[in-house]
Design a protein around this motif. Structure first.
Motif, PDB file in Angstrom:
ATOM      1  N   ASP A 188     103.428  13.275  26.069  1.00 23.12           N
ATOM      2  CA  ASP A 188     102.314  12.980  25.463  1.00 23.12           C
ATOM      3  C   ASP A 188     101.745  12.355  26.642  1.00 23.12           C
ATOM      4  OD1 ASP A 188     103.878  12.302  23.015  1.00 23.12           O
ATOM      5  OD2 ASP A 188     104.500  10.716  23.756  1.00 23.12           O
ATOM      6  N   ALA A 189     101.772  12.394  27.837  1.00 24.73           N
ATOM      7  CA  ALA A 189     100.461  11.805  29.453  1.00 24.73           C
ATOM      8  C   ALA A 189      99.445  13.391  29.118  1.00 24.73           C
ATOM      9  CB  ALA A 189     101.700  11.833  30.343  1.00 24.73           C
ATOM     10  N   VAL A 190     100.395  14.523  29.220  1.00 22.63           N
ATOM     11  CA  VAL A 190      99.283  15.850  29.407  1.00 22.63           C
ATOM     12  C   VAL A 190      98.152  15.661  27.864  1.00 22.63           C
ATOM     13  CG1 VAL A 190      99.358  18.558  29.198  1.00 22.63           C
ATOM     14  CG2 VAL A 190     101.494  16.912  30.498  1.00 22.63           C
ATOM     15  N   ALA A 191      99.071  15.768  26.735  1.00 14.84           N
ATOM     16  CA  ALA A 191      97.811  15.447  25.855  1.00 14.84           C
ATOM     17  C   ALA A 191      96.526  14.368  25.737  1.00 14.84           C
ATOM     18  CB  ALA A 191      98.885  15.017  24.927  1.00 14.84           C
ATOM     19  N   ASP A 192      96.933  13.427  26.292  1.00 21.85           N
ATOM     20  CA  ASP A 192      96.023  12.372  26.882  1.00 21.85           C
ATOM     21  C   ASP A 192      94.786  12.938  27.303  1.00 21.85           C
ATOM     22  OD1 ASP A 192      97.408  10.309  24.883  1.00 21.85           O
ATOM     23  OD2 ASP A 192      98.061   8.988  26.875  1.00 21.85           O
ATOM     24  N   LEU A 193      96.035  13.934  28.181  1.00 24.45           N
ATOM     25  CA  LEU A 193      94.415  14.358  29.568  1.00 24.45           C
ATOM     26  C   LEU A 193      93.783  15.504  29.267  1.00 24.45           C
ATOM     27  CD1 LEU A 193      96.586  14.451  32.990  1.00 24.45           C
ATOM     28  CD2 LEU A 193      94.904  12.943  32.576  1.00 24.45           C
ATOM     29  N   VAL A 194      94.142  16.051  27.618  1.00 26.68           N
ATOM     30  CA  VAL A 194      93.123  17.020  27.376  1.00 26.68           C
ATOM     31  C   VAL A 194      91.783  17.601  27.453  1.00 26.68           C
ATOM     32  CG1 VAL A 194      93.356  18.924  25.396  1.00 26.68           C
ATOM     33  CG2 VAL A 194      95.521  18.406  26.988  1.00 26.68           C
ATOM     34  N   PRO A 195      91.305  15.694  26.189  1.00 26.61           N
ATOM     35  CA  PRO A 195      89.945  15.443  26.162  1.00 26.61           C
ATOM     36  C   PRO A 195      88.810  15.794  27.437  1.00 26.61           C
ATOM     37  CG  PRO A 195      91.195  14.238  24.822  1.00 26.61           C
ATOM     38  CD  PRO A 195      92.806  15.139  25.780  1.00 26.61           C
ATOM     39  N   ALA A 196      89.544  14.683  28.199  1.00 29.93           N
ATOM     40  CA  ALA A 196      88.914  14.429  29.398  1.00 29.93           C
ATOM     41  C   ALA A 196      88.898  16.471  30.248  1.00 29.93           C
ATOM     42  CB  ALA A 196      89.276  13.951  30.702  1.00 29.93           C
ATOM     43  N   LEU A 197      89.814  17.238  30.073  1.00 25.88           N
ATOM     44  CA  LEU A 197      89.455  18.608  30.552  1.00 25.88           C
ATOM     45  C   LEU A 197      88.339  19.577  30.122  1.00 25.88           C
ATOM     46  CD1 LEU A 197      93.505  19.389  31.547  1.00 25.88           C
ATOM     47  CD2 LEU A 197      91.773  19.023  32.825  1.00 25.88           C
ATOM     48  N   ALA A 198      88.322  19.108  28.407  1.00 28.75           N
ATOM     49  CA  ALA A 198      87.691  19.792  27.855  1.00 28.75           C
ATOM     50  C   ALA A 198      86.033  18.633  28.190  1.00 28.75           C
ATOM     51  CB  ALA A 198      88.480  19.599  25.882  1.00 28.75           C
ATOM     52  N   LYS A 199      86.179  18.150  28.681  1.00 32.70           N
ATOM     53  CA  LYS A 199      84.507  18.058  29.481  1.00 32.70           C
ATOM     54  C   LYS A 199      83.957  18.456  31.095  1.00 32.70           C
ATOM     55  CE  LYS A 199      84.808  13.890  26.803  1.00 32.70           C
ATOM     56  NZ  LYS A 199      84.696  12.398  26.679  1.00 32.70           N
ATOM     57  N   LEU A 200      84.975  19.234  31.379  1.00 36.03           N
ATOM     58  CA  LEU A 200      84.632  19.150  32.938  1.00 36.03           C
ATOM     59  C   LEU A 200      83.432  20.244  33.201  1.00 36.03           C
ATOM     60  CD1 LEU A 200      88.661  20.132  33.765  1.00 36.03           C
ATOM     61  CD2 LEU A 200      87.025  18.450  34.538  1.00 36.03           C
ATOM     62  N   PRO A 201      82.850  21.051  33.588  1.00 30.36           N
ATOM     63  CA  PRO A 201      81.352  21.933  33.910  1.00 30.36           C
ATOM     64  C   PRO A 201      81.971  22.846  33.873  1.00 30.36           C
ATOM     65  CG  PRO A 201      81.826  20.546  35.356  1.00 30.36           C
ATOM     66  CD  PRO A 201      82.618  19.850  34.824  1.00 30.36           C
ATOM     67  N   PHE A 202      81.683  23.600  33.038  1.00 31.63           N
ATOM     68  CA  PHE A 202      82.291  25.082  32.428  1.00 31.63           C
ATOM     69  C   PHE A 202      80.860  25.940  33.331  1.00 31.63           C
ATOM     70  CE2 PHE A 202      85.180  22.447  30.208  1.00 31.63           C
ATOM     71  CZ  PHE A 202      87.043  23.751  30.718  1.00 31.63           C
ATOM     72  N   PRO A 203      81.797  27.235  33.956  1.00 37.53           N
ATOM     73  CA  PRO A 203      80.810  28.018  34.300  1.00 37.53           C
ATOM     74  C   PRO A 203      80.720  28.831  32.380  1.00 37.53           C
ATOM     75  CG  PRO A 203      81.757  27.696  35.989  1.00 37.53           C
ATOM     76  CD  PRO A 203      81.892  27.030  35.072  1.00 37.53           C
ATOM     77  N   ASP A 204      79.598  29.456  33.049  1.00 34.55           N
ATOM     78  CA  ASP A 204      78.927  30.430  31.659  1.00 34.55           C
ATOM     79  C   ASP A 204      79.719  31.803  31.463  1.00 34.55           C
ATOM     80  OD1 ASP A 204      78.646  31.503  28.942  1.00 34.55           O
ATOM     81  OD2 ASP A 204      76.363  31.862  29.483  1.00 34.55           O
ATOM     82  N   LEU A 205      81.004  32.372  30.923  1.00 34.55           N
ATOM     83  CA  LEU A 205      80.798  33.679  31.116  1.00 34.55           C
ATOM     84  C   LEU A 205      81.461  34.354  30.190  1.00 34.55           C
ATOM     85  CD1 LEU A 205      81.372  36.502  33.255  1.00 34.55           C
ATOM     86  CD2 LEU A 205      83.411  35.100  34.434  1.00 34.55           C
ATOM     87  N   GLU A 206      81.553  34.993  29.776  1.00 37.08           N
ATOM     88  CA  GLU A 206      82.470  35.986  28.320  1.00 37.08           C
ATOM     89  C   GLU A 206      82.742  36.817  28.781  1.00 37.08           C
ATOM     90  OE1 GLU A 206      83.450  34.050  25.707  1.00 37.08           O
ATOM     91  OE2 GLU A 206      82.264  31.802  26.756  1.00 37.08           O
ATOM     92  N   ARG A 207      83.563  37.416  28.908  1.00 42.27           N
ATOM     93  CA  ARG A 207      84.249  38.876  28.715  1.00 42.27           C
ATOM     94  C   ARG A 207      84.887  39.432  27.478  1.00 42.27           C
ATOM     95  NH1 ARG A 207      84.966  40.708  33.587  1.00 42.27           N
ATOM     96  NH2 ARG A 207      84.185  41.919  32.801  1.00 42.27           N
ATOM     97  N   ASP A 208      84.725  40.888  27.213  1.00 38.53           N
ATOM     98  CA  ASP A 208      85.227  41.088  26.884  1.00 38.53           C
ATOM     99  C   ASP A 208      86.822  41.793  27.187  1.00 38.53           C
ATOM    100  OD1 ASP A 208      85.925  42.737  23.942  1.00 38.53           O
ATOM    101  OD2 ASP A 208      84.592  44.907  24.910  1.00 38.53           O
ATOM    102  N   TYR A 209      87.347  41.065  27.653  1.00 41.72           N
ATOM    103  CA  TYR A 209      88.810  41.800  27.453  1.00 41.72           C
ATOM    104  C   TYR A 209      89.430  42.169  26.485  1.00 41.72           C
ATOM    105  CZ  TYR A 209      88.221  38.006  31.450  1.00 41.72           C
ATOM    106  OH  TYR A 209      87.983  37.314  32.943  1.00 41.72           O
ATOM    107  N   GLU A 210      90.738  43.542  27.516  1.00 39.56           N
ATOM    108  CA  GLU A 210      92.193  43.989  26.740  1.00 39.56           C
ATOM    109  C   GLU A 210      93.082  43.529  27.268  1.00 39.56           C
ATOM    110  OE1 GLU A 210      94.382  48.181  25.170  1.00 39.56           O
ATOM    111  OE2 GLU A 210      92.601  47.903  26.945  1.00 39.56           O
TER     112      GLU A 210
END
Length: 429
Positions: A188-210
């Motif tokens: 439950d504690a990790v689930a409560d942290l997820v919304p805050a993690l989702a607001k972190l400033p993520f650099p823009d990088l999209e890759r076409d990985y295999e």
């Protein structure tokens, strides 16, 4: 055209030794090298001539963070080589300790090593001054994972209870049940942290990985299934060597893995999440929705979110197994002395881990092969830096340093287990 070089002679305060060089011409990367000069430890050579039962304890010393994965991979490969069949209770106990290792490793990386990068701190200690609850929660969740590993494996690091054939001793029900309150709290504690993690400033990088990972018919992959990819690879683990190869790179003591034909691929949480999303349990899928990620995710910087989702999945799996646990009459199956050869793959926290062995008729090992997730990912890590080069070239020294650190730490490579990964110097010509 102006040339700029980002160069690291020595990566200090890390698990392992390496260097990084990025040479730019304008905004393009002319050359990218992640050089690993940590002396080889010759584990595969050390195993030759040893008894088949020694492999789990020797290979556990490869890594102090995920020794459980090496022990499971070596045990399962040798069992396959020698035709050893274990019961359902041993399988469940292995999934339980594997879940504990995911919790330990993912929480350490995501919340204590990687989160400071996004929040602008040099490390978790500095971050704790402004975010004490985050650090306290992370440490308590990790402690729950540690306790689980100790209860099943005998101790938190380099466990002594795992063996070829199963476990020296299966824990009693009354030894595991006391873990449940803390495991439920941690989920439950990790689930409560997820919304805050989702607001972190993520650099823009999209890759076409295999993307490459194990895929189990019904369960989120841990140590069973076929090796599949997002671009059509589908093979039995026995056919690993026919499709995945290692190449010696002169500048590195770590081999680089590629698909036969030269293709690069990506292993780890991002690959598992994309390929096996529908095998996640309800709690993990709910966390993914909160994090606003789905199987189409290809931004490696958002792997921190996937690790949080996998921690919830691992805690959920641990609770389920402990609640239903009934120990078997014997903790292990007997392992014969006879000849055989086989390989096995498991999903270590960092991704696909492969072990293969030849056993002689006297029960002694004649060949050993170990391919760690970091070897699988080294080439694609360099490729990410090539893709990031235009952004790096436009940044000042401090910002370029942070972005390069984050790009490498996305993978949680084995040499990055410290507060800092890179110290950069910039040469202008």
């Amino acid at each position: 055209m102006s040339q700029r070089t980002i160069h690291v002679d020595y990566l200090a305060r890390v698990e392992g030794e390496g260097a990084l060089t990025v040479v730019f011409e304008g905004e393009a990367a002319k050359e990218v090298r992640l050089d690993i000069f940590e002396p080889p430890r010759f584990i595969e050579g050390l195993l030759r001539g040893r008894d088949r039962l020694e492999a789990p304890d020797v290979t556990a010393r490869i890594c102090g963070i995920c020794p459980f994965s090496h022990q499971l991979a070596s045990s399962l490969a040798i069992e396959r080589a020698l035709g050893v069949e274990t019961g359902p209770e041993i399988r469940q106990l292995r999934r339980l300790i594997h879940a504990g290792s995911w919790i330990e490793s993912h929480v350490l990386h995501a919340f204590l090593l990687h989160a400071p990068d996004f929040l602008g701190y040099p490390g978790a200690i500095e971050m704790s001054k402004d975010h004490p609850e985050l650090v306290r929660t992370a440490l308590r969740v990790k402690k729950a994972g540690n306790a689980l590993c100790a209860a099943v494996g005998g101790r938190e690091i380099h466990p002594v209870n795992l063996r070829v054939g199963g476990f020296w001793r299966a824990p009693r029900r009354d030894e595991l049940l006391p873990l449940l309150p803390e495991l439920r709290w941690a989920r439950d504690a990790v689930a409560d942290l997820v919304p805050a993690l989702a607001k972190l400033p993520f650099p823009d990088l999209e890759r076409d990985y295999e993307l490459v990972a194990l895929l189990h018919p019904d369960e989120y992959p841990m140590f069973e299934g076929r090796i599949v990819s997002s671009k059509g690879l589908d093979l039995d683990v026995a056919d690993y060597d026919e499709h995945l190869v290692e190449e010696h790179v002169q500048r590195s003591n770590a081999l680089h893995s590629r698909l036969k034909g030269g293709g690069l691929f990506h292993v780890g949480p991002l690959a598992r999440f994309a390929l096996a999303f529908d095998r996640l349990g309800p709690a993990a899928r709910a966390a993914a929705r909160q994090a606003r990620i789905d199987p189409t995710l290809r931004n490696p910087f958002k792997t921190i979110l996937v690790r949080a989702v996998e921690v919830i999945e691992a805690l959920d799996e641990a609770v389920r197994i402990v609640e239903a646990w009934q120990p078997p009459a014997a903790g292990f199956a007997e392992v014969p002395r006879r000849a055989g050869r086989a390989g096995w793959a498991v999903e270590a926290p960092r991704g696909l881990l492969y072990h293969a062995y030849d056993v002689g008729p006297d029960g002694l090992l004649t060949r050993a092969k170990v391919v760690a997730p970091t070897s699988h990912n080294l080439a694609i890590m360099e490729d990410d830096l090539i893709a990031l080069a235009p952004q790096l070239a436009r940044l000042d020294h401090a910002a370029a340093t942070l972005l390069a650190e984050q790009a490498v730490r996305n993978y949680d490579p084995c040499i990055s287990c410290s507060t800092h990964f890179l110290t950069l110097s910039v040469e202008r010509r």
